[in-house]
Design a protein around this motif. Structure first.
Motif, PDB file in Angstrom:
ATOM      1  N   HIS A 141       0.871  -1.312   0.171  1.00 30.18           N
ATOM      2  CA  HIS A 141      -0.110   0.008  -0.164  1.00 30.18           C
ATOM      3  C   HIS A 141       0.957   1.130   0.319  1.00 30.18           C
ATOM      4  CE1 HIS A 141      -3.751   2.296   0.822  1.00 30.18           C
ATOM      5  NE2 HIS A 141      -4.152   1.311  -0.101  1.00 30.18           N
TER       6      HIS A 141
ATOM      7  N   ASN B 250       2.749   3.730   3.296  1.00 30.58           N
ATOM      8  CA  ASN B 250       2.204   3.737   4.866  1.00 30.58           C
ATOM      9  C   ASN B 250       3.204   3.944   5.768  1.00 30.58           C
ATOM     10  OD1 ASN B 250       2.687   0.877   5.638  1.00 30.58           O
ATOM     11  ND2 ASN B 250       1.919   0.836   3.383  1.00 30.58           N
TER      12      ASN B 250
ATOM     13  N   ARG C  75      -3.039   0.819  16.743  1.00 29.12           N
ATOM     14  CA  ARG C  75      -4.438   0.520  16.292  1.00 29.12           C
ATOM     15  C   ARG C  75      -4.743   1.723  15.237  1.00 29.12           C
ATOM     16  NH1 ARG C  75      -7.917   3.366  19.978  1.00 29.12           N
ATOM     17  NH2 ARG C  75      -9.617   1.520  19.581  1.00 29.12           N
TER      18      ARG C  75
ATOM     19  N   HIS D 242      -3.123   1.930  12.679  1.00 25.65           N
ATOM     20  CA  HIS D 242      -2.805   1.461  11.353  1.00 25.65           C
ATOM     21  C   HIS D 242      -2.980   0.057  11.275  1.00 25.65           C
ATOM     22  CE1 HIS D 242       0.018   0.748   8.019  1.00 25.65           C
ATOM     23  NE2 HIS D 242       1.203   0.567   8.581  1.00 25.65           N
TER      24      HIS D 242
ATOM     25  N   ALA E 190      -5.913  -1.739  13.673  1.00 24.91           N
ATOM     26  CA  ALA E 190      -7.540  -1.464  13.596  1.00 24.91           C
ATOM     27  C   ALA E 190      -8.391  -2.477  13.458  1.00 24.91           C
ATOM     28  CB  ALA E 190      -7.592  -0.177  12.438  1.00 24.91           C
TER      29      ALA E 190
ATOM     30  N   MET F 268     -13.161   2.935  14.706  1.00 25.22           N
ATOM     31  CA  MET F 268     -12.157   2.168  14.102  1.00 25.22           C
ATOM     32  C   MET F 268     -12.665   1.659  12.633  1.00 25.22           C
ATOM     33  SD  MET F 268     -10.218   2.900  16.223  1.00 25.22           S
ATOM     34  CE  MET F 268      -8.755   2.190  15.771  1.00 25.22           C
ATOM     35  N   GLY F 269     -11.633   1.665  11.875  1.00 26.05           N
ATOM     36  CA  GLY F 269     -12.077   1.165  10.310  1.00 26.05           C
ATOM     37  C   GLY F 269     -12.630   2.312   9.578  1.00 26.05           C
TER      38      GLY F 269
ATOM     39  N   GLY G  47     -11.991   6.153   8.057  1.00 23.68           N
ATOM     40  CA  GLY G  47     -11.005   7.359   7.789  1.00 23.68           C
ATOM     41  C   GLY G  47      -9.682   6.799   7.237  1.00 23.68           C
TER      42      GLY G  47
ATOM     43  N   LYS H  18      -9.655   9.523   0.288  1.00 19.57           N
ATOM     44  CA  LYS H  18     -10.601  10.674   0.776  1.00 19.57           C
ATOM     45  C   LYS H  18     -11.852  10.184  -0.072  1.00 19.57           C
ATOM     46  CE  LYS H  18      -7.685  12.111   3.364  1.00 19.57           C
ATOM     47  NZ  LYS H  18      -7.967  11.694   4.875  1.00 19.57           N
TER      48      LYS H  18
ATOM     49  N   LEU I  87     -14.362  11.091   5.339  1.00 20.78           N
ATOM     50  CA  LEU I  87     -14.202   9.640   6.399  1.00 20.78           C
ATOM     51  C   LEU I  87     -15.133   8.591   5.894  1.00 20.78           C
ATOM     52  CD1 LEU I  87     -14.079  11.157   9.830  1.00 20.78           C
ATOM     53  CD2 LEU I  87     -12.202  10.676   8.224  1.00 20.78           C
TER      54      LEU I  87
ATOM     55  N   ASP J 299      -9.985  -2.080   7.115  1.00 20.45           N
ATOM     56  CA  ASP J 299     -10.102  -2.713   8.329  1.00 20.45           C
ATOM     57  C   ASP J 299     -11.495  -2.959   8.925  1.00 20.45           C
ATOM     58  OD1 ASP J 299      -7.171  -1.134   8.923  1.00 20.45           O
ATOM     59  OD2 ASP J 299      -7.211  -3.113   8.904  1.00 20.45           O
TER      60      ASP J 299
ATOM     61  N   ARG K  90       1.076  -8.565   4.278  1.00 16.95           N
ATOM     62  CA  ARG K  90       1.560  -7.221   3.661  1.00 16.95           C
ATOM     63  C   ARG K  90       3.226  -7.533   3.675  1.00 16.95           C
ATOM     64  NH1 ARG K  90       0.774  -2.102   4.091  1.00 16.95           N
ATOM     65  NH2 ARG K  90      -1.352  -2.609   3.169  1.00 16.95           N
TER      66      ARG K  90
HETATM   67  C1  SDX Z   1      -4.501   1.340   7.834  1.00 16.80           C
HETATM   68  O1  SDX Z   1      -1.364   4.480   5.149  1.00 16.80           O
HETATM   69  C2  SDX Z   1      -1.888   3.402   4.926  1.00 16.80           C
HETATM   70  O2  SDX Z   1      -1.998   2.918   3.686  1.00 16.80           O
HETATM   71  C3  SDX Z   1      -2.373   2.464   5.913  1.00 16.80           C
HETATM   72  C4  SDX Z   1      -3.410   1.213   5.458  1.00 16.80           C
HETATM   73  C5  SDX Z   1      -2.435   0.070   4.538  1.00 16.80           C
HETATM   74  O3  SDX Z   1      -2.772  -0.599   4.048  1.00 16.80           O
HETATM   75  O4  SDX Z   1      -1.176   0.162   5.086  1.00 16.80           O
HETATM   76  O5  SDX Z   1      -4.271   1.550   4.455  1.00 16.80           O
HETATM   77  C6  SDX Z   1      -3.861   0.495   6.715  1.00 16.80           C
HETATM   78  O6  SDX Z   1      -3.946   1.796   8.473  1.00 16.80           O
HETATM   79  C7  SDX Z   1      -5.649   1.993   7.488  1.00 16.80           C
HETATM   80  C8  SDX Z   1      -6.547   2.799   8.647  1.00 16.80           C
HETATM   81  C9  SDX Z   1      -6.691   2.021   9.764  1.00 16.80           C
HETATM   82  N1  SDX Z   1      -7.159   3.021  10.931  1.00 16.80           N
HETATM   83  C10 SDX Z   1      -8.163   3.056  11.668  1.00 16.80           C
HETATM   84  O7  SDX Z   1      -9.221   2.729  11.057  1.00 16.80           O
HETATM   85  C11 SDX Z   1      -8.362   4.056  12.748  1.00 16.80           C
HETATM   86  C12 SDX Z   1      -9.413   5.149  12.962  1.00 16.80           C
HETATM   87  N2  SDX Z   1      -8.930   6.108  11.664  1.00 16.80           N
HETATM   88  C13 SDX Z   1      -8.181   7.268  12.313  1.00 16.80           C
HETATM   89  O8  SDX Z   1      -7.432   7.056  13.228  1.00 16.80           O
HETATM   90  C14 SDX Z   1      -7.690   7.940  11.295  1.00 16.80           C
HETATM   91  O9  SDX Z   1      -9.005   8.114  10.234  1.00 16.80           O
HETATM   92  C15 SDX Z   1      -6.491   7.695  10.331  1.00 16.80           C
HETATM   93  C16 SDX Z   1      -5.321   7.578  11.521  1.00 16.80           C
HETATM   94  C17 SDX Z   1      -6.818   6.415   9.785  1.00 16.80           C
HETATM   95  C18 SDX Z   1      -6.135   8.844   9.296  1.00 16.80           C
HETATM   96  O10 SDX Z   1      -5.976   9.998  10.114  1.00 16.80           O
HETATM   97  P1  SDX Z   1      -5.876  11.178   9.321  1.00 16.80           P
HETATM   98  O11 SDX Z   1      -5.995  11.416   7.948  1.00 16.80           O
HETATM   99  O12 SDX Z   1      -4.529  11.628  10.062  1.00 16.80           O
HETATM  100  O13 SDX Z   1      -7.121  12.072   9.664  1.00 16.80           O
HETATM  101  P2  SDX Z   1      -7.271  13.383  10.904  1.00 16.80           P
HETATM  102  O14 SDX Z   1      -6.591  12.602  12.107  1.00 16.80           O
HETATM  103  O15 SDX Z   1      -6.255  14.419  10.254  1.00 16.80           O
HETATM  104  O16 SDX Z   1      -8.422  13.598  11.216  1.00 16.80           O
HETATM  105  C19 SDX Z   1      -9.069  14.578  10.248  1.00 16.80           C
HETATM  106  C20 SDX Z   1     -10.306  14.871  10.928  1.00 16.80           C
HETATM  107  C21 SDX Z   1     -10.333  15.023  12.407  1.00 16.80           C
HETATM  108  O17 SDX Z   1     -11.525  15.826  12.908  1.00 16.80           O
HETATM  109  P3  SDX Z   1     -11.068  17.458  12.659  1.00 16.80           P
HETATM  110  O18 SDX Z   1      -9.991  17.757  13.793  1.00 16.80           O
HETATM  111  O19 SDX Z   1     -11.178  17.926  11.453  1.00 16.80           O
HETATM  112  O20 SDX Z   1     -12.317  17.975  13.504  1.00 16.80           O
HETATM  113  O21 SDX Z   1     -11.249  13.630  10.997  1.00 16.80           O
HETATM  114  C22 SDX Z   1     -11.391  12.971  12.130  1.00 16.80           C
HETATM  115  C23 SDX Z   1     -10.405  13.837  13.150  1.00 16.80           C
HETATM  116  O22 SDX Z   1     -10.800  13.932  14.315  1.00 16.80           O
HETATM  117  N3  SDX Z   1     -11.352  11.571  12.055  1.00 16.80           N
HETATM  118  C24 SDX Z   1     -12.091  10.813  12.513  1.00 16.80           C
HETATM  119  C25 SDX Z   1     -11.919   9.557  12.376  1.00 16.80           C
HETATM  120  N4  SDX Z   1     -10.669   9.624  11.297  1.00 16.80           N
HETATM  121  C26 SDX Z   1     -10.524  11.007  11.422  1.00 16.80           C
HETATM  122  N5  SDX Z   1     -13.290  11.078  13.445  1.00 16.80           N
HETATM  123  C27 SDX Z   1     -13.782   9.908  13.844  1.00 16.80           C
HETATM  124  N6  SDX Z   1     -13.656   8.943  13.786  1.00 16.80           N
HETATM  125  C28 SDX Z   1     -12.377   8.439  12.980  1.00 16.80           C
HETATM  126  N7  SDX Z   1     -12.057   7.165  12.508  1.00 16.80           N
END
Ligand code: SDX
Length: 389
Positions: free
Chosen positions: A202, A205, A235, A237, A240, A274-275, A277, A282, A330, A335, A360
């Motif tokens: 991917h 990452n 979690r 990454h 999750a 979780m799962g 964003g 996008k 989001l 995941d 991976r």
């Molecule tokens: C993987 O990078 C890769 O390619 C990774 C991956 C791979 O194959 O290697 O795809 C695998 O890691 C997938 C992602 C798995 N993680 C999760 O599902 C954990 C939940 N997701 C979040 O922690 C978050 O979305 C991230 C870490 C995945 C991404 O974070 P970003 O892009 O840095 O988002 P951000 O922290 O800048 O948030 C932007 C806004 C914020 O709100 P504001 O400050 O603008 O008000 O979106 C909100 C965040 O609070 N937000 C969420 C959210 N994710 C972002 N709000 C609620 N729930 C969420 N999950």
């Protein structure tokens, strides 16, 4: 610019290095390995074909695939000395801890891979780690249960072999389940094989950044993989997928979903869905779309947990129509869906991220090799913007 990173606070708009392995279009939700769309690979090819494609830049012919498959089957065994390492861990150690430690130890059993002089050396080093990771992951799981290890079986395919090492009782018998013999079904092998393919690589990452960073210091390739395993565990990454199921179980019922959606939106509450964003996507994560289709297809053939699926479906329904999630792009990521399918394959939550590792590893080692072969690559040395007094 240190040749690997260009300082960028957003860390998303600036490419950190050039690569021919994986293409992602985050706004369109597109993913291609060596130019081939993930949808084609996940539905028309096996995980082993995808591994071969990533490593050799083309899909294998019949003979090439047969040779590759046989080689991985022969290399699936690990040195008996490594088995004693597991005993150093308490039974309740997370399999990711034993997996990372054992892969680090594996470097000591294959010091020759510190110098790779030709294509054959690179191929042997890569095939070895690909073949041994599932064995080490299955042994990590069985150690956590305190039950004897099941050796790899050379007569089984890569994915069926892993499921057998996970689920068989001593002597190779299948583990009995409530609904009788859990002989491994072809549909289970196909589902897990697809999950491995979707996790294969991917781009840059977090864990791949760590692998390439360790590659840049000249350390052993297997300690770079072990570093990637540790980074993936978080979690935010790869961890999750385990957190998604824990979260669905915590929410517990459809009528509590709105309460948790409100918490996810609350800036004063660190609860996150979780799962949901993604740093790059996008739009819908294309892997999530494929898994959602697979989940719907398997509903009949595998006893998927309809209660958890109902809660997940409600989360999706609300989140995808809620301004908070829409305005922040989001969407469900890979995941969000893997856990329900893995649970139906009798894989426990603490093995979800090791499954991610198995998928991976081919991406990490391909990225490691690409870095090593790039004559312009330099040691990773990002700078910090000093904002102190
Ligand atoms: C993987 O990078 C890769 O390619 C990774 C991956 C791979 O194959 O290697 O795809 C695998 O890691 C997938 C992602 C798995 N993680 C999760 O599902 C954990 C939940 N997701 C979040 O922690 C978050 O979305 C991230 C870490 C995945 C991404 O974070 P970003 O892009 O840095 O988002 P951000 O922290 O800048 O948030 C932007 C806004 C914020 O709100 P504001 O400050 O603008 O008000 O979106 C909100 C965040 O609070 N937000 C969420 C959210 N994710 C972002 N709000 C609620 N729930 C969420 N999950």
């Amino acid at each position: 610019d240190t040749g690997m990173f260009t300082y960028d606070p957003g860390y998303t708009s600036t490419a950190s290095c050039s690569s021919t392995i994986t293409f992602i279009d985050g706004s369109k939700g597109e993913l291609r390995y060596r130019g081939i769309p993930i949808e084609t690979l996940a539905t028309e090819h096996s995980y082993l074909e995808t591994c071969y494609l990533l490593l050799n830049e083309h899909l294998p012919g019949k003979e090439e695939l047969l040779d590759f498959d046989l080689e991985l089957r022969h290399r699936a065994y690990i040195h008996e000395g490594l088995r004693t390492l597991f005993n150093a861990f308490p039974d309740n150690a997370h399999p990711m801890a034993t997996l990372s430690a054992t892969v680090t130890a594996l470097a000591s059993f294959h010091k020759e891979h510190l110098t790779l002089d030709n294509e054959a050396d690179f191929h042997t080093m890569a095939s070895r780690i690909l073949a041994k990771i599932p064995t080490i992951a299955a042994f990590s799981y069985r150690h956590s249960l305190g039950i004897p290890f099941i050796q790899p079986n050379i007569e089984l395919s890569f994915t069926e072999n892993f499921l057998t090492m996970m689920r068989a009782y001593p002597g190779g018998k299948m583990k009995l389940t409530a609904n009788g013999h859990s002989e491994i079904k072809e549909v289970e092998v196909r589902a897990l094989d697809t999950i491995f393919t979707l996790h294969a690589d991917h781009e840059q990452n977090a864990s791949t950044t760590v692998v390439r960073g360790v590659a840049s210091t000249g350390a052993h390739p297997y300690v770079a993989i072990a570093s990637g395993i540790s980074a993936l565990w978080g979690r935010a990454h790869g961890g999750a997928n385990e957190s998604v199921i824990a979260q669905l179980e915590m929410i517990g019922s459809v009528d509590r979903v709105e309460e948790f959606i409100a918490r996810a939106k609350d800036p004063n509450d660190d609860f996150r869905l979780m799962g949901f964003g993604h740093r790059v996507y996008k739009n819908f994560d294309p892997r999530a779309k494929i898994l959602k289709t697979l989940q719907d297809e398997l509903k009949e053939e595998l006893d998927l947990d309809s209660h958890l699926m109902e809660i997940a479906g409600r989360i999706e329904e609300i989140a995808l129509s809620d301004e908070y999630f829409i305005s922040r792009n989001l969407y469900p990521n890979i995941d969000f869906y893997t856990g329900i399918i893995l649970t139906a394959l009798q894989i426990p939550k603490n093995m979800f991220t090791p499954i991610f590792v198995i998928g991976r590893t081919v991406g990490w080692i391909t990225q490691w090799i690409e870095f090593k072969k790039d004559p312009t690559s330099k040691i990773a040395r990002p700078r910090q913007l000093y904002v102190g007094k």
